[in-house]
Design a protein around this motif. Structure first.
Motif, PDB file in Angstrom:
ATOM      1  N   GLY A 165     -48.440  -6.353  48.159  1.00  0.00           N
ATOM      2  CA  GLY A 165     -47.558  -6.077  49.294  1.00  0.00           C
ATOM      3  C   GLY A 165     -46.914  -7.352  49.803  1.00  0.00           C
ATOM      4  N   LEU A 166     -47.721  -8.403  49.979  1.00  0.00           N
ATOM      5  CA  LEU A 166     -47.176  -9.639  50.538  1.00  0.00           C
ATOM      6  C   LEU A 166     -46.215 -10.306  49.555  1.00  0.00           C
ATOM      7  CD1 LEU A 166     -50.257 -11.066  52.442  1.00  0.00           C
ATOM      8  CD2 LEU A 166     -48.258  -9.850  53.336  1.00  0.00           C
ATOM      9  N   ALA A 167     -46.535 -10.249  48.254  1.00  0.00           N
ATOM     10  CA  ALA A 167     -45.624 -10.831  47.266  1.00  0.00           C
ATOM     11  C   ALA A 167     -44.273 -10.122  47.329  1.00  0.00           C
ATOM     12  CB  ALA A 167     -46.221 -10.722  45.866  1.00  0.00           C
ATOM     13  N   THR A 168     -44.312  -8.782  47.385  1.00  0.00           N
ATOM     14  CA  THR A 168     -43.064  -8.020  47.469  1.00  0.00           C
ATOM     15  C   THR A 168     -42.335  -8.333  48.770  1.00  0.00           C
ATOM     16  OG1 THR A 168     -44.217  -6.294  46.281  1.00  0.00           O
ATOM     17  CG2 THR A 168     -42.089  -5.725  47.202  1.00  0.00           C
ATOM     18  N   CYS A 169     -43.106  -8.485  49.854  1.00  0.00           N
ATOM     19  CA  CYS A 169     -42.538  -8.787  51.168  1.00  0.00           C
ATOM     20  C   CYS A 169     -41.754 -10.099  51.108  1.00  0.00           C
ATOM     21  CB  CYS A 169     -43.675  -8.887  52.175  1.00  0.00           C
ATOM     22  SG  CYS A 169     -43.131  -9.023  53.862  1.00  0.00           S
ATOM     23  N   PHE A 170     -42.355 -11.120  50.478  1.00  0.00           N
ATOM     24  CA  PHE A 170     -41.684 -12.411  50.342  1.00  0.00           C
ATOM     25  C   PHE A 170     -40.363 -12.245  49.593  1.00  0.00           C
ATOM     26  CE2 PHE A 170     -40.834 -15.885  47.354  1.00  0.00           C
ATOM     27  CZ  PHE A 170     -40.662 -16.952  48.221  1.00  0.00           C
ATOM     28  N   VAL A 171     -40.424 -11.531  48.466  1.00  0.00           N
ATOM     29  CA  VAL A 171     -39.218 -11.338  47.664  1.00  0.00           C
ATOM     30  C   VAL A 171     -38.152 -10.594  48.472  1.00  0.00           C
ATOM     31  CG1 VAL A 171     -38.269 -10.251  45.602  1.00  0.00           C
ATOM     32  CG2 VAL A 171     -40.466 -11.407  45.495  1.00  0.00           C
ATOM     33  N   LEU A 172     -38.588  -9.564  49.206  1.00  0.00           N
ATOM     34  CA  LEU A 172     -37.644  -8.770  49.998  1.00  0.00           C
ATOM     35  C   LEU A 172     -36.937  -9.628  51.037  1.00  0.00           C
ATOM     36  CD1 LEU A 172     -39.297  -5.360  50.846  1.00  0.00           C
ATOM     37  CD2 LEU A 172     -36.900  -5.723  50.313  1.00  0.00           C
ATOM     38  N   ILE A 173     -37.697 -10.417  51.777  1.00  0.00           N
ATOM     39  CA  ILE A 173     -37.095 -11.231  52.834  1.00  0.00           C
ATOM     40  C   ILE A 173     -36.113 -12.224  52.232  1.00  0.00           C
ATOM     41  CG2 ILE A 173     -37.550 -12.937  54.629  1.00  0.00           C
ATOM     42  CD1 ILE A 173     -40.268 -11.613  55.029  1.00  0.00           C
ATOM     43  N   MET A 174     -36.566 -12.946  51.192  1.00  0.00           N
ATOM     44  CA  MET A 174     -35.718 -13.977  50.624  1.00  0.00           C
ATOM     45  C   MET A 174     -34.463 -13.383  49.980  1.00  0.00           C
ATOM     46  SD  MET A 174     -37.339 -16.556  51.536  1.00  0.00           S
ATOM     47  CE  MET A 174     -36.522 -17.921  50.741  1.00  0.00           C
TER      48      MET A 174
END
Lengths: 194, 331, 205
Positions: A41-50
Motif C-alpha cells: 500500500g505504501l509503495a503504491t501510495c508513494f508512486v501515486l503521489i509522485m
C-alpha cells in the motif's frame, strides 16, 4: 470540491479497493499478511503521489496522442525508484512482494488517477488526490492482509493471537483472498447504508 | 379446446411434491450409507454426523433469523441433507471444531451468501468440504482405519485411501501392478472396508440409495449415469494406452468419493441443470474433470472439485440446452 | 495558461525524447545511489543464512566459496566457515527439484565430519501448512519427535530416507513428497560435500 474533500474522498467514499474495485491484482496477490499489505500500500501510495504531482505539472506540454505512453514512462520511473529503495533498505519485504512491485506500473489506480484527475487539475489538488487514494489503498490492503493473516495463521503483523493449528490455510492462499475481500466489501456496504 | 397450448414452464396441477417431501426422500436414500459408516467407524462417525447436522441447523436458523431477518426455513430439510453430506465427506476422527467451521462455511458462505436455498450457485456441502480440505489438509486427509466400534481415535492408526496410495506410489516411480497388490480388493472397496471419509467407503450402500431415488423419481438417471459412464470410458482409454501408469475403470469408479459425488452431490436440484440434455452435458463434464484431476492433478481425489467447477457452468448449460418451446420453428 | 501542444510529429518525438531522457538520467542516478546498500543487503542475507547453520566463525565464507556444478543448469555452493583458519563447518547451498511444487533450496551446515549442524530453507514453493512446515519440522528438539530431526545426524551413518520408505527420518505429517524432496536435497549436498572435501584436503596438503 475543496482540498480537504479531494484528500478524504479516497479514504472511504471512493476507496479504490472497496468502492471503485480498482487494482485487484496486488490486492488479491500480496495481502497474505498485514505487513505485506501495508508495504504494498505504501509503495503504491508513494508512486501515486509522485506521478500525480509530476503529471499535473507537465500534462499541458504533452500532446494528446502520446499522453498514455508518456504517463506510463513517468509512472514506471517512480516504480523503479521505489523498487531500488526497497531492495536496499527493506530487502525482506522486497523479496516477499517480488514481482508485484514492478507490477505497480500497470496498477489501474495509478494510471486511472493520472488520466482522470492529475492531467486535468493543478499540482496541489493532484498531490492530495494521490495521497488520499494511496492511503485508501493502503488501509484497504492492510485491513485485508490483517484479516487473512489472522484467519489463516492466527497472527496480525506477526503477533500471535492464537495457535496456528487453528488457522484456516485457505485464507493464506488465493481463494481466501477472494472470499475475504468479498465479505469485507459486503460489510463496508452494510456500514455505509446504515 | 386445444389442450396442447397449455404446455407451460411451471406445473399447474399440484402433484403432491414439495421441497420437504423430496428432501426427506433424499435423506432416506442416504440412510444405508450412513448406517454402514456407523458400523465401520463406530462412535466417531456418529459424533461427526450429529455435530455436522446440528451445526448446519444452528447456522441456517441463526443466519436467517438474526442476520438476514427473514422467516427461517429450517423445516425444509435441506440443512439436514447438507449436514449429512458434509459428514459423509469427513474422516471419522475429525476434531469437532473443524466440523463446526465446515458447517458455517457450507451454510454461511455456500448457501446464505447467495440468498438461501434455490439461489446458491454451488453445492453447499461441497463448498464446506473443499474449504476444509484446503484449510486443514492434515486433519482432512488422516483417515482412521475402519475397525467398527473398536476404531481407535486417540493415537489413531491412519489408513491412506486407495487413491492416495496410487498417487504417491506413481509419483515415487513404483509400478502399478505392485501398488494394486497393496490395495484392498475391488469387492472390499465396493462393500466398504477401506480407509476414507464416512460416506465414500461404502459403494454398495450408495448404489442402494441411488436405486431408491430412481424408483421414487426423486432424481433422474441422467447425471449419475453420465458421470460414471464417462469416468469408465475415459479411464478405460487411459488404461488401455498404458496399463502400467493408469489405473483401470473399476478402480476409478469404486475408489474415493466418485459414487457419493455422482449419486448425492452432483444431483442436487439447485446446482444441476434443468433439462435432460443439460444433465448429460453436466455429468460428462464432471466425469472428465474427475479423471483429469485424479490422474494429472496434485490432489489424489478430484470429484468434489469437478462438481464445483461444473456447478459454475450450470447457468450456461441451462441457457444453451433450453428445450424448444412448442411450436417454435427450427432455425 | 499555455494551450495544449498539438499532436504534430515533431512535438510527439520531442516530448517523448525529453521524458525518457529525464527518466533515464533519474534512474541512473538512483541506481548508483542504491547500488551499495543493495549489495550490502544481499551479502548480509547470505551471511545470516550461513551463520544460522554452522558453528561460530571469523572468516568471510563468501570469499572462499567454491561452486560445484552437478548438471547443466544447477550448481551447489560451498561456504567454508573457519575459526582462526581452522575449518569448523561448511555451509552448503543445495537444492532438489523433486518438491511438490518444483525446486527447494536449502542451506545446510555440515561439521567437518559430515554431521549436520543445522539447516535453513532458502526458497521453496511447497503447499503452505504442509510442505512449508519443513523449515521447523526437521529440527524439532522434543525428545518424542527425535526421529523427525536431522540435527546432529550424519547422512553417512543415518539413512536419510523417510521412514515410510524404509529410512530413519520421520516425514512431515501428510507431506511425504515434500519430505522426500528435502531428504534428497540434504543427501545431494552431503554427497557433493564429501566428494569435494577429500579433494580439498588433498589440495591443501
Amino acid at each position: 470540491m475543496n482540498n480537504l474533500q479531494t484528500f478524504t474522498k479516497g479514504l472511504i467514499k471512493e476507496n479504490p479497493i472497496f468502492v471503485l474495485l480498482l487494482g485487484m491484482c496486488p490486492t488479491l496477490g500480496v495481502t497474505s499478511s498485514a505487513i505485506n499489505g501495508l508495504g504494498m500500500g505504501l509503495a503504491t501510495c508513494f508512486v501515486l503521489i509522485m506521478s500525480n504531482m509530476v503529471i499535473s505539472m507537465v500534462s499541458n506540454q504533452i500532446p494528446d496522442k502520446v499522453k498514455i505512453p508518456s504517463f506510463i514512462v513517468i509512472i514506471a520511473t517512480f516504480v523503479t525508484v521505489i523498487s531500488f529503495l526497497m531492495e536496499a533498505y527493506t530487502p525482506a519485504l522486497h523479496a516477499q512482494l517480488g514481482v508485484f512491485i514492478p507490477l505497480i506500473v500497470v496498477n489501474c489506480i495509478v494510471l486511472g488517477r493520472a488520466e482522470a484527475f492529475a492531467s486535468k487539475n493543478k499540482v496541489i489538488p493532484s498531490i492530495l488526490d494521490g495521497a488520499g487514494m494511496g492511503l485508501g489503498f493502503s488501509i484497504a490492503l492492510t485491513l485485508l492482509g490483517s484479516v487473512r493473516e489472522l484467519l489463516g495463521s492466527g497472527k496480525v503483523f506477526g503477533i500471535t493471537l492464537f495457535n496456528d493449528t487453528y488457522g484456516m490455510l485457505i485464507f493464506v492462499l488465493a481463494p481466501g483472498a477472494f472470499i475475504a475481500l468479498g465479505y469485507l466489501i459486503a460489510i463496508i456496504n452494510r456500514i455505509k447504508k446504515a | 379446446m386445444n389442450t396442447k397450448v397449455l404446455v407451460a414452464p411451471s406445473p399447474h396441477i399440484h402433484s403432491g411434491d414439495s421441497i420437504q417431501k423430496n428432501m426427506y426422500g433424499v435423506v432416506f436414500a442416504m440412510l444405508p450409507a450412513l448406517l454402514l459408516s456407523f458400523y465401520y467407524f463406530g462412535l466417531g462417525s456418529i459424533i461427526v454426523t450429529l455435530t455436522a447436522v446440528a451445526s448446519c441447523y444452528f447456522f441456517e436458523f441463526s443466519i436467517q433469523k438474526y442476520l438476514l431477518k427473514v422467516e427461517p426455513t429450517i423445516n425444509d430439510g435441506s440443512a439436514l441433507i447438507t449436514g449429512i453430506l458434509l459428514a459423509f465427506n469427513m474422516p471419522a476422527n475429525l476434531p469437532i471444531w473443524i466440523i463446526i467451521i465446515g458447517a458455517l462455511v457450507a451454510i454461511g458462505i455456500g448457501k446464505m451468501t447467495y440468498g438461501g436455498l434455490g439461489n446458491n450457485l454451488f453445492n453447499p456441502a461441497l463448498v464446506g468440504r473443499v474449504f476444509l480440505l484446503i484449510s486443514f489438509p492434515v486433519q482432512m486427509t488422516s483417515w482412521p482405519k475402519a475397525l467398527g466400534f473398536n476404531t481407535s481415535y486417540i493415537d489413531a492408526e491412519t489408513a491412506a485411501t486407495p487413491l492416495a496410495i496410487i498417487k504417491e506410489g506413481l509419483n515415487k516411480g513404483d509400478s502399478l501392478t505392485d501398488l494394486m497388490a497393496q490395495l484392498p480388493s475391488k469387492m472390499d472397496m465396493f462393500l466398504g472396508s477401506t480407509g476414507g471419509s464416512l460416506g465414500e467407503v461404502a459403494g454398495a450402500a450408495l448404489v442402494l440409495g441411488l436405486i431408491y431415488m430412481l424408483v421414487k423419481k426423486i432424481i433422474s438417471w441422467h447425471i449419475p449415469v453420465a458421470i460414471i459412464a464417462t469416468v469408465a470410458i475415459f479411464s478405460g482409454i487411459l488404461n488401455m494406452a498404458n496399463p502400467e501408469a493408469y489405473a483401470g475403470p473399476a478402480f476409478h469408479i469404486l475408489s474415493g468419493g466418485l459414487l457419493l459425488g455422482a449419486i448425492f452431490m452432483a444431483t442436487d436440484y439447485v446446482t444441476s441443470p434443468m433439462s435432460n440434455k443439460g444433465k448429460l452435458i453436466y455429468g460428462i463434464g464432471i466425469g472428465l474433470l474427475t479423471v483429469v484431476i485424479r490422474v494429472f492433478g496434485a490432489y489424489p481425489e478430484g470429484v468434489s472439485f469437478a462438481i464445483l467447477i461444473m456447478n459454475a457452468f450450470v447457468p450456461l448449460i441451462n441457457i444453451s440446452s433450453k428445450p424448444k418451446r412448442f411450436g417454435e420453428k427450427r432455425k | 495558461m499555455a494551450g495544449k501542444k498539438e499532436s504534430t510529429f515533431i512535438n510527439m518525438v520531442l516530448v517523448l525524447f525529453i521524458i525518457t531522457l529525464i527518466s533515464g538520467v533519474a534512474l541512473g542516478g538512483f541506481y548508483e545511489l542504491t547500488k551499495e546498500p543493495i549489495a550490502a543487503a544481499k551479502l548480509a542475507k547470505k551471511l545470516n543464512a550461513i551463520k544460522e547453520v554452522v558453528p561460530e566463525f571469523n572468516n568471510n565464507p563468501s570469499d572462499e566459496v567454491y561452486k560445484v556444478g552437478i548438471n547443466a543448469t544447477d550448481t551447489l555452493e560451498f561456504y567454508p566457515a573457519k575459526m582462526d583458519n581452522k575449518l569448523v563447518g561448511t555451509a552448503v547451498k543445495t537444492f532438489t527439484n523433486k518438491g511438490f511444487a518444483g525446486y527447494i533450496w536449502v542451506m545446510v551446515g555440515f561439521l567437518p565430519d559430515g554431521t549436520i549442524n543445522n539447516y535453513s530453507i532458502l526458497d521453496h514453493k511447497e503447499t503452505p501448512g504442509l510442505g512449508s512446515k519443513m523449515g521447523a519440522w526437521f529440527k524439532q528438539t522434543d525428545p518424542a519427535k527425535e526421529k523427525s530431526s536431522v540435527i546432529n545426524k550424519n547422512p553417512g551413518k543415518t539413512k536419510f530416507i523417510v521412514s515410510k520408505d524404509g529410512g530413519d527420518i520421520d516425514a512431515i505429517t501428510a507431506a511425504t513428497i515434500s519430505s522426500r524432496a528435502f531428504m534428497d536435497a540434504i543427501q545431494t549436498g552431503y554427497n557433493e560435500y564429501i566428494k569435494n572435501k577429500t579433494k580439498e584436503d588433498i589440495s591443501h596438503e
